[in-house]
Design a protein around this motif. Sequence first.
Motif, PDB file in Angstrom:
ATOM      1  N   ASP A   1      -4.992 -16.797  -2.551  1.00 28.00           N
ATOM      2  CA  ASP A   1      -5.332 -15.865  -3.532  1.00 28.00           C
ATOM      3  C   ASP A   1      -3.995 -15.154  -4.081  1.00 28.00           C
ATOM      4  OD1 ASP A   1      -6.338 -14.449  -5.456  1.00 28.00           O
ATOM      5  OD2 ASP A   1      -7.694 -13.305  -4.117  1.00 28.00           O
ATOM      6  N   LEU A   2      -3.406 -15.550  -5.106  1.00 23.74           N
ATOM      7  CA  LEU A   2      -2.261 -14.898  -5.567  1.00 23.74           C
ATOM      8  C   LEU A   2      -2.602 -13.710  -6.558  1.00 23.74           C
ATOM      9  CD1 LEU A   2      -0.946 -17.465  -4.391  1.00 23.74           C
ATOM     10  CD2 LEU A   2       0.648 -17.341  -6.334  1.00 23.74           C
ATOM     11  N   GLU A   3      -3.785 -13.348  -6.647  1.00 21.21           N
ATOM     12  CA  GLU A   3      -4.427 -12.029  -7.344  1.00 21.21           C
ATOM     13  C   GLU A   3      -4.669 -11.232  -6.112  1.00 21.21           C
ATOM     14  OE1 GLU A   3      -7.001 -12.508 -11.297  1.00 21.21           O
ATOM     15  OE2 GLU A   3      -7.950 -13.370  -9.202  1.00 21.21           O
ATOM     16  N   CYS A   4      -4.592 -11.633  -4.861  1.00 23.62           N
ATOM     17  CA  CYS A   4      -4.604 -10.437  -3.952  1.00 23.62           C
ATOM     18  C   CYS A   4      -5.804  -9.533  -4.036  1.00 23.62           C
ATOM     19  CB  CYS A   4      -3.309  -9.660  -3.564  1.00 23.62           C
ATOM     20  SG  CYS A   4      -1.913 -10.596  -3.277  1.00 23.62           S
ATOM     21  N   SER A   5      -6.910 -10.416  -4.235  1.00 25.56           N
ATOM     22  CA  SER A   5      -8.422  -9.674  -4.349  1.00 25.56           C
ATOM     23  C   SER A   5      -9.230  -9.399  -3.092  1.00 25.56           C
ATOM     24  CB  SER A   5      -9.177 -10.523  -5.526  1.00 25.56           C
ATOM     25  OG  SER A   5      -9.547 -11.720  -4.921  1.00 25.56           O
ATOM     26  N   GLY A   6      -8.822  -9.913  -1.947  1.00 26.62           N
ATOM     27  CA  GLY A   6      -9.445  -9.813  -0.653  1.00 26.62           C
ATOM     28  C   GLY A   6      -9.180  -8.348  -0.321  1.00 26.62           C
ATOM     29  N   GLU A   7     -10.219  -7.821   0.231  1.00 26.52           N
ATOM     30  CA  GLU A   7     -10.652  -6.671   0.498  1.00 26.52           C
ATOM     31  C   GLU A   7      -9.352  -5.944   1.933  1.00 26.52           C
ATOM     32  OE1 GLU A   7     -13.754  -3.800   3.232  1.00 26.52           O
ATOM     33  OE2 GLU A   7     -14.515  -4.985   1.504  1.00 26.52           O
ATOM     34  N   SER A   8      -9.001  -7.252   2.606  1.00 28.93           N
ATOM     35  CA  SER A   8      -8.320  -6.980   3.928  1.00 28.93           C
ATOM     36  C   SER A   8      -6.859  -6.583   3.354  1.00 28.93           C
ATOM     37  CB  SER A   8      -8.015  -8.055   4.766  1.00 28.93           C
ATOM     38  OG  SER A   8      -7.907  -9.188   3.990  1.00 28.93           O
ATOM     39  N   VAL A   9      -6.395  -6.932   2.109  1.00 30.63           N
ATOM     40  CA  VAL A   9      -5.169  -6.601   1.518  1.00 30.63           C
ATOM     41  C   VAL A   9      -5.016  -5.304   1.442  1.00 30.63           C
ATOM     42  CG1 VAL A   9      -3.610  -7.150  -0.465  1.00 30.63           C
ATOM     43  CG2 VAL A   9      -5.123  -8.851   0.243  1.00 30.63           C
ATOM     44  N   GLU A  10      -6.061  -4.502   1.273  1.00 30.72           N
ATOM     45  CA  GLU A  10      -5.846  -3.040   1.265  1.00 30.72           C
ATOM     46  C   GLU A  10      -6.118  -2.232   2.592  1.00 30.72           C
ATOM     47  OE1 GLU A  10      -5.437  -1.423  -1.338  1.00 30.72           O
ATOM     48  OE2 GLU A  10      -5.615  -2.477  -2.948  1.00 30.72           O
ATOM     49  N   THR A  11      -7.369  -3.021   3.300  1.00 29.02           N
ATOM     50  CA  THR A  11      -7.611  -2.089   4.479  1.00 29.02           C
ATOM     51  C   THR A  11      -6.681  -2.371   5.748  1.00 29.02           C
ATOM     52  OG1 THR A  11      -9.122  -4.017   5.120  1.00 29.02           O
ATOM     53  CG2 THR A  11     -10.094  -2.282   3.926  1.00 29.02           C
ATOM     54  N   ASN A  12      -5.929  -3.606   5.824  1.00 29.67           N
ATOM     55  CA  ASN A  12      -4.876  -4.091   6.685  1.00 29.67           C
ATOM     56  C   ASN A  12      -3.598  -3.705   6.450  1.00 29.67           C
ATOM     57  OD1 ASN A  12      -6.793  -4.913   8.754  1.00 29.67           O
ATOM     58  ND2 ASN A  12      -6.718  -7.026   8.117  1.00 29.67           N
ATOM     59  N   GLY A  13      -3.450  -2.966   5.337  1.00 29.69           N
ATOM     60  CA  GLY A  13      -1.943  -2.595   4.975  1.00 29.69           C
ATOM     61  C   GLY A  13      -1.400  -1.724   5.771  1.00 29.69           C
ATOM     62  N   PRO A  14      -2.034  -0.658   6.489  1.00 34.12           N
ATOM     63  CA  PRO A  14      -1.557   0.242   7.414  1.00 34.12           C
ATOM     64  C   PRO A  14      -1.020  -0.469   8.795  1.00 34.12           C
ATOM     65  CG  PRO A  14      -3.411   1.333   6.908  1.00 34.12           C
ATOM     66  CD  PRO A  14      -3.505  -0.210   6.298  1.00 34.12           C
ATOM     67  N   TYR A  15      -1.425  -1.674   9.107  1.00 34.54           N
ATOM     68  CA  TYR A  15      -1.076  -2.242  10.297  1.00 34.54           C
ATOM     69  C   TYR A  15      -0.099  -3.505  10.089  1.00 34.54           C
ATOM     70  CZ  TYR A  15      -5.558  -0.029  11.206  1.00 34.54           C
ATOM     71  OH  TYR A  15      -6.340   0.813  11.391  1.00 34.54           O
ATOM     72  N   ASP A  16      -0.091  -4.307   8.831  1.00 36.29           N
ATOM     73  CA  ASP A  16       0.498  -5.522   8.865  1.00 36.29           C
ATOM     74  C   ASP A  16       1.881  -5.100   8.273  1.00 36.29           C
ATOM     75  OD1 ASP A  16       1.103  -8.220   8.918  1.00 36.29           O
ATOM     76  OD2 ASP A  16      -0.685  -8.797   7.433  1.00 36.29           O
ATOM     77  N   TRP A  17       2.790  -6.084   8.115  1.00 47.24           N
ATOM     78  CA  TRP A  17       4.396  -6.064   7.898  1.00 47.24           C
ATOM     79  C   TRP A  17       4.516  -6.110   6.337  1.00 47.24           C
ATOM     80  CZ3 TRP A  17       6.802 -10.817   7.142  1.00 47.24           C
ATOM     81  CH2 TRP A  17       6.089 -11.847   8.073  1.00 47.24           C
TER      82      TRP A  17
END
Length: 332
Positions: free
Chosen positions: A206-222
Amino acid sequence: MGRLTILSTLLGTSLATAARRMKRGPLRPGWSFKYEATVAFMKATNERIVHLDAATQRAEMERLSIPSPALKRVRREQVDAGGVPAEWFIPREGASEHVVLYLHGGSYVFGSTRTHGDLIARIALGTGAKALGLNYRLAPEHPFPAPVEDTVAAYRWLLSTGVKPERVVFCGDSAGGGLAIAAQVALRDQGVPLPAGAGVIAPWVDLECSGESVETNGPYDWGDKRMLLHWAKWYLGGASPREPLASPWYADLRGLPPLFVHAGSAELQYDDARRITEKARAAGIQAHLEVWPEMVHNFQTFGDGFPEAVRGTAKLCEHLRGLLREGGPHSG
């Protein structure tokens, strides 16, 4: 200069990680210091390079490639795969007649069989198959649909050499995972016999990056959503992010072969993995999602020094072997 920058970033993020853990404990309960420091280093590297031109970003990522034990156990051969530069990774102790067609990640902007060589080698060794890594064209110089066209051309070339479709599985990580699904959609629409299946790691679908995890996991992922949208814009080159062969989340998946999806619960693309699995099942595809708690994006690429990466890659190979055993001809 590049190596000094890498060492400086590694030292700085390691010290910062140690200081933060002394005050607040691990960022995630199950993270070791080594794991957390590695994630911090990779995030700092992405933040440093994302504003640079594409050629410089690629060069920086290539510098991170280091020799590994797995690479010593395979024979590498460069090949022209239907006009697409590619590289064979063949276990030195002998390989089966099966082929893993590997599509590297890198947001469609960077990455190669060099940056992903260790993982491709470990997959070849873990499956006992020959792995063919593609160096497909990259954005922004070669935007969508160039990588899809290259993957289709390479697969057609494989078939032209006498390799049976049921002896091939697609595999890819991140952008390469999305590409593996998109290429199968394109092949189905062209009436080409499809491979036995696909095993994908954290597919970017999903190149729109509409999934919720794109926001919620931002503090953890690289990475973060801003980076992904920046690279998506380069790749799309003016095309819609809802173009099915760019974002297979919007594609009709009916008729595709079995799909295995690997993801970490702490990564940006967790929802991409979850949603594409659900959509595949709704389309009548045999699809399985395996989620690894607390793991970040592409944790399998971390290498032999990380138990999580070793176990994750072993599990991926187990599923790829299963797809090859059970695979039959798929005409779409």
